[in-house]
Enzyme design. Structure first.
Site: not given
Ligand code: CMP
Length: 136
Positions: A10, A50, A58, A86, A92, A103, A113, A116, A127
């Site tokens: 990212k 997404y 969010f 993963r 996450t 992470r 983070n 993805h 995807e």
């Molecule tokens: P990702 O694996 O890219 O898939 C969805 C993303 O949403 C996740 O990683 C996080 O970076 C983001 N995400 C999940 N929960 C929250 C949250 N509460 N606030 C902001 N971002 C979030």
């Protein structure tokens, strides 16, 4: 049996100079990089990627962040590649991800983070098509 997964380094990972670190971990594990591209996402592609989060509070923040600068999109291949990546990425929420994971070693905030990874082979297929429509 070999499987594919879609991984994004990212914009925070790119900004912080972590492209090499992430790819080194992937290669050390034995996953194969079969496609790779540095690009800045447009809002439409970010929303498509997404889509499953479109109702989340969010979502706006997520789209703003993922379009905030260049990212690296990768397709990885290997046995149980989805699960394998993963495990490398860690939970996450970076506060809960184990040290030794991407992470766990590099991040503190859930929104920033570093990486993805697709959450299932079905998501991976969807995807991969968004990021590399002509390649697979
Ligand atoms: P990702 O694996 O890219 O898939 C969805 C993303 O949403 C996740 O990683 C996080 O970076 C983001 N995400 C999940 N929960 C929250 C949250 N509460 N606030 C902001 N971002 C979030």
């Amino acid at each position: 049996m070999s499987e594919r997964t879609l991984v994004l380094i990212k914009p925070d990972g790119v900004r912080r100079g972590l492209i090499g670190d992430v790819i080194a971990r992937v290669e050390r594990k034995g996953l194969k990089v079969v496609a790779m591209d540095l690009r800045t996402l447009d809002v439409e592609t970010a929303k498509a990627h997404y889509a499953e989060h479109s109702e989340k509070p969010f979502f706006g923040e997520l789209v703003d962040f993922i379009t905030s600068g260049p990212l690296v999109a990768l397709v990885l291949e290997g046995p149980r590649a989805v699960e394998a990546f993963r495990a490398l990425a860690g939970a996450t929420d970076p506060v809960k991800s184990a040290p030794g994971t991407i992470r766990g070693d590099h991040a503190l905030e859930i929104g920033e983070n570093i990486v993805h990874g697709s959450d299932s082979p079905e998501s991976a297929a969807r995807e991969v098509k968004i990021f590399f429509p002509d390649r697979f």
